[in-house]
Write a protein that holds these residues in place. Structure first.
Motif, PDB file in Angstrom:
ATOM      1  N   LEU A  58     -25.895 -21.867 -18.118  1.00 45.59           N
ATOM      2  CA  LEU A  58     -25.059 -23.085 -17.541  1.00 45.59           C
ATOM      3  C   LEU A  58     -24.803 -21.520 -16.459  1.00 45.59           C
ATOM      4  CD1 LEU A  58     -23.067 -24.976 -19.931  1.00 45.59           C
ATOM      5  CD2 LEU A  58     -24.814 -25.368 -18.374  1.00 45.59           C
ATOM      6  N   VAL A  59     -24.001 -22.176 -15.279  1.00 44.93           N
ATOM      7  CA  VAL A  59     -23.935 -21.104 -14.223  1.00 44.93           C
ATOM      8  C   VAL A  59     -23.058 -22.317 -13.653  1.00 44.93           C
ATOM      9  CG1 VAL A  59     -23.667 -20.101 -12.086  1.00 44.93           C
ATOM     10  CG2 VAL A  59     -25.774 -20.049 -14.080  1.00 44.93           C
ATOM     11  N   GLY A  60     -20.899 -21.975 -13.673  1.00 48.65           N
ATOM     12  CA  GLY A  60     -20.232 -22.618 -13.369  1.00 48.65           C
ATOM     13  C   GLY A  60     -19.388 -22.542 -11.894  1.00 48.65           C
ATOM     14  N   VAL A  61     -19.619 -22.806 -10.656  1.00 49.24           N
ATOM     15  CA  VAL A  61     -20.032 -22.429  -9.515  1.00 49.24           C
ATOM     16  C   VAL A  61     -18.260 -23.127  -9.277  1.00 49.24           C
ATOM     17  CG1 VAL A  61     -21.993 -22.710  -8.423  1.00 49.24           C
ATOM     18  CG2 VAL A  61     -20.864 -24.310  -8.158  1.00 49.24           C
ATOM     19  N   VAL A 121     -11.521  -3.091 -17.040  1.00 50.07           N
ATOM     20  CA  VAL A 121     -11.366  -4.391 -18.163  1.00 50.07           C
ATOM     21  C   VAL A 121     -12.266  -4.940 -18.621  1.00 50.07           C
ATOM     22  CG1 VAL A 121      -8.674  -5.408 -17.963  1.00 50.07           C
ATOM     23  CG2 VAL A 121      -9.985  -4.060 -20.025  1.00 50.07           C
ATOM     24  N   TYR A 122     -12.753  -6.104 -17.763  1.00 51.86           N
ATOM     25  CA  TYR A 122     -13.072  -7.506 -17.441  1.00 51.86           C
ATOM     26  C   TYR A 122     -14.096  -6.726 -17.257  1.00 51.86           C
ATOM     27  CZ  TYR A 122      -8.620  -8.852 -17.321  1.00 51.86           C
ATOM     28  OH  TYR A 122      -7.165  -9.424 -16.986  1.00 51.86           O
ATOM     29  N   THR A 123     -15.283  -6.415 -18.264  1.00 48.63           N
ATOM     30  CA  THR A 123     -16.568  -5.845 -17.895  1.00 48.63           C
ATOM     31  C   THR A 123     -17.433  -6.697 -18.138  1.00 48.63           C
ATOM     32  OG1 THR A 123     -16.309  -4.874 -20.647  1.00 48.63           O
ATOM     33  CG2 THR A 123     -16.095  -3.571 -18.593  1.00 48.63           C
ATOM     34  N   ARG A 124     -17.171  -8.078 -18.306  1.00 50.96           N
ATOM     35  CA  ARG A 124     -18.143  -9.900 -18.736  1.00 50.96           C
ATOM     36  C   ARG A 124     -18.436  -9.898 -17.563  1.00 50.96           C
ATOM     37  NH1 ARG A 124     -14.232 -12.014 -16.771  1.00 50.96           N
ATOM     38  NH2 ARG A 124     -13.524 -14.320 -17.914  1.00 50.96           N
ATOM     39  N   ASP A 125     -17.721  -9.383 -16.724  1.00 46.52           N
ATOM     40  CA  ASP A 125     -17.843 -10.306 -14.808  1.00 46.52           C
ATOM     41  C   ASP A 125     -18.483  -9.418 -13.705  1.00 46.52           C
ATOM     42  OD1 ASP A 125     -15.819 -12.560 -15.380  1.00 46.52           O
ATOM     43  OD2 ASP A 125     -14.704 -11.409 -14.491  1.00 46.52           O
ATOM     44  N   GLN A 126     -19.249  -8.221 -14.302  1.00 41.39           N
ATOM     45  CA  GLN A 126     -19.944  -7.209 -13.085  1.00 41.39           C
ATOM     46  C   GLN A 126     -21.679  -7.951 -13.022  1.00 41.39           C
ATOM     47  OE1 GLN A 126     -18.359  -5.887 -15.133  1.00 41.39           O
ATOM     48  NE2 GLN A 126     -16.166  -5.335 -14.264  1.00 41.39           N
ATOM     49  N   GLN A 127     -21.808  -8.220 -14.300  1.00 42.30           N
ATOM     50  CA  GLN A 127     -23.842  -8.674 -13.866  1.00 42.30           C
ATOM     51  C   GLN A 127     -23.058  -9.911 -15.286  1.00 42.30           C
ATOM     52  OE1 GLN A 127     -22.113  -5.827 -15.943  1.00 42.30           O
ATOM     53  NE2 GLN A 127     -21.130  -6.982 -17.663  1.00 42.30           N
ATOM     54  N   VAL A 128     -24.274 -11.091 -15.720  1.00 43.49           N
ATOM     55  CA  VAL A 128     -24.552 -11.531 -16.544  1.00 43.49           C
ATOM     56  C   VAL A 128     -25.681 -11.022 -17.304  1.00 43.49           C
ATOM     57  CG1 VAL A 128     -23.946 -13.673 -14.915  1.00 43.49           C
ATOM     58  CG2 VAL A 128     -26.353 -13.186 -14.818  1.00 43.49           C
ATOM     59  N   THR A 129     -26.548 -11.470 -18.969  1.00 46.27           N
ATOM     60  CA  THR A 129     -27.769 -11.281 -19.053  1.00 46.27           C
ATOM     61  C   THR A 129     -28.260 -12.747 -19.304  1.00 46.27           C
ATOM     62  OG1 THR A 129     -26.122  -9.105 -20.172  1.00 46.27           O
ATOM     63  CG2 THR A 129     -28.916 -10.414 -21.386  1.00 46.27           C
ATOM     64  N   THR A 130     -29.726 -13.384 -19.197  1.00 47.67           N
ATOM     65  CA  THR A 130     -30.362 -14.085 -19.271  1.00 47.67           C
ATOM     66  C   THR A 130     -31.627 -13.674 -20.156  1.00 47.67           C
ATOM     67  OG1 THR A 130     -32.022 -13.035 -16.902  1.00 47.67           O
ATOM     68  CG2 THR A 130     -29.984 -14.245 -16.678  1.00 47.67           C
ATOM     69  N   VAL A 145     -18.922 -21.479 -25.885  1.00 51.11           N
ATOM     70  CA  VAL A 145     -19.839 -21.721 -26.883  1.00 51.11           C
ATOM     71  C   VAL A 145     -19.286 -21.878 -28.549  1.00 51.11           C
ATOM     72  CG1 VAL A 145     -22.367 -21.669 -27.720  1.00 51.11           C
ATOM     73  CG2 VAL A 145     -22.058 -22.228 -25.120  1.00 51.11           C
ATOM     74  N   LEU A 146     -19.081 -21.878 -29.294  1.00 53.84           N
ATOM     75  CA  LEU A 146     -18.636 -21.584 -31.141  1.00 53.84           C
ATOM     76  C   LEU A 146     -19.852 -21.341 -31.687  1.00 53.84           C
ATOM     77  CD1 LEU A 146     -15.540 -23.572 -31.394  1.00 53.84           C
ATOM     78  CD2 LEU A 146     -16.012 -22.186 -30.625  1.00 53.84           C
ATOM     79  N   LEU A 160     -21.771 -14.464  -7.835  1.00 54.05           N
ATOM     80  CA  LEU A 160     -22.122 -14.909  -9.485  1.00 54.05           C
ATOM     81  C   LEU A 160     -20.771 -13.681  -9.798  1.00 54.05           C
ATOM     82  CD1 LEU A 160     -23.372 -16.188 -11.528  1.00 54.05           C
ATOM     83  CD2 LEU A 160     -25.221 -14.439 -11.457  1.00 54.05           C
ATOM     84  N   GLU A 161     -20.155 -14.045 -11.340  1.00 55.99           N
ATOM     85  CA  GLU A 161     -19.358 -13.482 -12.340  1.00 55.99           C
ATOM     86  C   GLU A 161     -19.757 -13.865 -13.221  1.00 55.99           C
ATOM     87  OE1 GLU A 161     -15.085 -13.158 -11.112  1.00 55.99           O
ATOM     88  OE2 GLU A 161     -15.330 -12.573  -9.129  1.00 55.99           O
ATOM     89  N   GLY A 162     -19.776 -13.238 -14.105  1.00 54.74           N
ATOM     90  CA  GLY A 162     -20.388 -12.860 -15.845  1.00 54.74           C
ATOM     91  C   GLY A 162     -19.775 -14.377 -16.470  1.00 54.74           C
ATOM     92  N   GLY A 163     -18.000 -14.548 -16.040  1.00 54.57           N
ATOM     93  CA  GLY A 163     -17.406 -15.382 -16.450  1.00 54.57           C
ATOM     94  C   GLY A 163     -18.082 -16.950 -16.272  1.00 54.57           C
ATOM     95  N   ASP A 164     -18.475 -16.838 -15.184  1.00 54.50           N
ATOM     96  CA  ASP A 164     -19.006 -18.085 -14.988  1.00 54.50           C
ATOM     97  C   ASP A 164     -20.682 -18.731 -15.540  1.00 54.50           C
ATOM     98  OD1 ASP A 164     -17.159 -19.800 -13.592  1.00 54.50           O
ATOM     99  OD2 ASP A 164     -17.832 -18.390 -11.794  1.00 54.50           O
ATOM    100  N   PHE A 165     -21.171 -17.797 -16.061  1.00 53.00           N
ATOM    101  CA  PHE A 165     -22.327 -17.714 -16.873  1.00 53.00           C
ATOM    102  C   PHE A 165     -22.650 -17.729 -18.422  1.00 53.00           C
ATOM    103  CE2 PHE A 165     -25.839 -16.159 -18.550  1.00 53.00           C
ATOM    104  CZ  PHE A 165     -27.541 -16.683 -17.202  1.00 53.00           C
ATOM    105  N   PHE A 166     -23.101 -18.811 -18.876  1.00 56.42           N
ATOM    106  CA  PHE A 166     -23.602 -19.138 -20.243  1.00 56.42           C
ATOM    107  C   PHE A 166     -25.139 -19.302 -20.746  1.00 56.42           C
ATOM    108  CE2 PHE A 166     -18.958 -19.933 -20.634  1.00 56.42           C
ATOM    109  CZ  PHE A 166     -18.918 -19.803 -21.424  1.00 56.42           C
ATOM    110  N   PRO A 167     -25.872 -18.312 -21.267  1.00 52.20           N
ATOM    111  CA  PRO A 167     -26.503 -18.891 -21.803  1.00 52.20           C
ATOM    112  C   PRO A 167     -27.234 -19.329 -22.809  1.00 52.20           C
ATOM    113  CG  PRO A 167     -26.551 -16.144 -22.032  1.00 52.20           C
ATOM    114  CD  PRO A 167     -25.382 -16.968 -21.953  1.00 52.20           C
ATOM    115  N   LEU A 168     -27.677 -20.081 -23.138  1.00 47.80           N
ATOM    116  CA  LEU A 168     -28.206 -21.145 -24.531  1.00 47.80           C
ATOM    117  C   LEU A 168     -29.441 -21.318 -24.650  1.00 47.80           C
ATOM    118  CD1 LEU A 168     -25.320 -23.847 -23.110  1.00 47.80           C
ATOM    119  CD2 LEU A 168     -25.375 -21.848 -24.287  1.00 47.80           C
TER     120      LEU A 168
END
Length: 291
Positions: free
Chosen positions: A204-207, A139-148, A252-253, A190-198
């Motif tokens: 940003l990547v959280g570790v 159900v958490y389909t933001r975690d398997q990948q990131v989009t850069t 990010v809002l 790497l999990e998608g919940g740790d990634f923010f494209p700005l």
């Protein structure tokens, strides 16, 4: 199946699956009302299977790859009657899969069953028992990948219960015609919940508990970011499951506006985050630690 033992399936608390499904359906409907095209994994897997033979064969291949037949420990194939050996073979598995409905095939892909066979020497000659590795967190389909800025990068999930999700989502992206720019390999996580494209200037990547510095290094070395800078947000002090991902404490809002958990801010905070900034050299394409 994750609801059978929530704690062991990474759930915070016991769950009523019917209520959860209804709430998720409501969430999808809100997104659609705002013009977002929403597809579930099941919908992607089922698309075109009844109409196109190629799609049917691809789904059968995926299901066959997640279904395992094995003899029980202490038994050898040579012990079986020659006629029974066929029933632990890949050929028999293909025969079984080819008879399944689309819905059955999808269920196989989501529960990763292993069928353990024991010689019975009577009736059909074999007795089966079953174990499963269900994708209970899909159900958490933001975690398997990131989009850069370079495209989709497949991650590598820290929890063993979730690692099979990456290949299933890779299949879905391929079916949608979305190319994969790269993949994180061992020892990276790497999990998608740790990634923010700005934007093209910064990502940003959280570790910490989930993603690690090795994955960040792979993103930089393979030039998978497409940004001038990478901010590695280090969770050195908190390391709490309730704040396991960067998106648990930061989001990010809109343009020039973000929100952050107040208790992690400031030098005096015992749960503060630290940030290492890496900058890309336009001449060499290499990133180096700036500050």
């Amino acid at each position: 199946m994750g609801g059978l033992h929530p704690r062991g399936s990474l759930y915070e608390r016991p769950v009523n699956i019917d209520i959860a499904k209804a709430q998720h359906a409501g969430f999808r409907e809100v997104l659609r009302e705002h013009g977002v095209r929403v597809l579930t994994v099941r919908e992607i897997l089922a698309f075109g299977v009844e109409e196109r033979m190629g799609a049917r064969v691809e789904l059968e291949d995926l299901a066959a790859g997640t279904l395992t037949y094995r003899l029980a420990d202490g038994h050898k194939e040579s012990e079986l009657a020659e006629t029974d050996r066929h029933y632990i073979s890949d050929a028999y598995k293909r025969e079984v899969v080819s008879a399944m409905s689309t819905r059955q095939l999808i269920e196989i892909c989501l529960i990763n069953p292993t069928v353990t066979l024991l010689p019975s020497y009577r009736d059909t000659g074999l007795t089966a028992s079953y174990t499963f590795e269900p994708l209970s967190n899909l159900v958490y389909t933001r975690d398997q990948q990131v989009t850069t800025c370079k495209g989709i990068v497949m991650g590598r999930l820290r929890s063993s219960q979730r690692q099979k999700e990456v290949e299933l989502m890779s299949y879905c992206f391929k079916k949608l015609g979305l190319p994969i720019a790269g993949r994180i390999a061992e020892p990276g996580f790497l999990e998608g919940g740790d990634f923010f494209p700005l934007g093209q200037d910064l990502a940003l990547v959280g570790v910490g508990l989930r993603s690690n510095v090795e994955a960040c290094q792979q993103l930089m070395d393979a030039d998978l970011l497409g940004t001038r800078r990478l901010g590695v947000v280090r969770d050195d002090f908190d390391r709490d499951q309730d704040r396991m991902h960067l998106d648990c404490v930061f989001s990010v809002l809109g343009e020039g506006c973000c929100i952050m958990l107040e208790t992690i801010m400031g030098d005096a905070s015992p749960t503060r985050r630290l940030v290492d900034e890496y900058v890309r050299d336009p001449a060499t394409g290499k990133y180096s630690l700036g500050r």
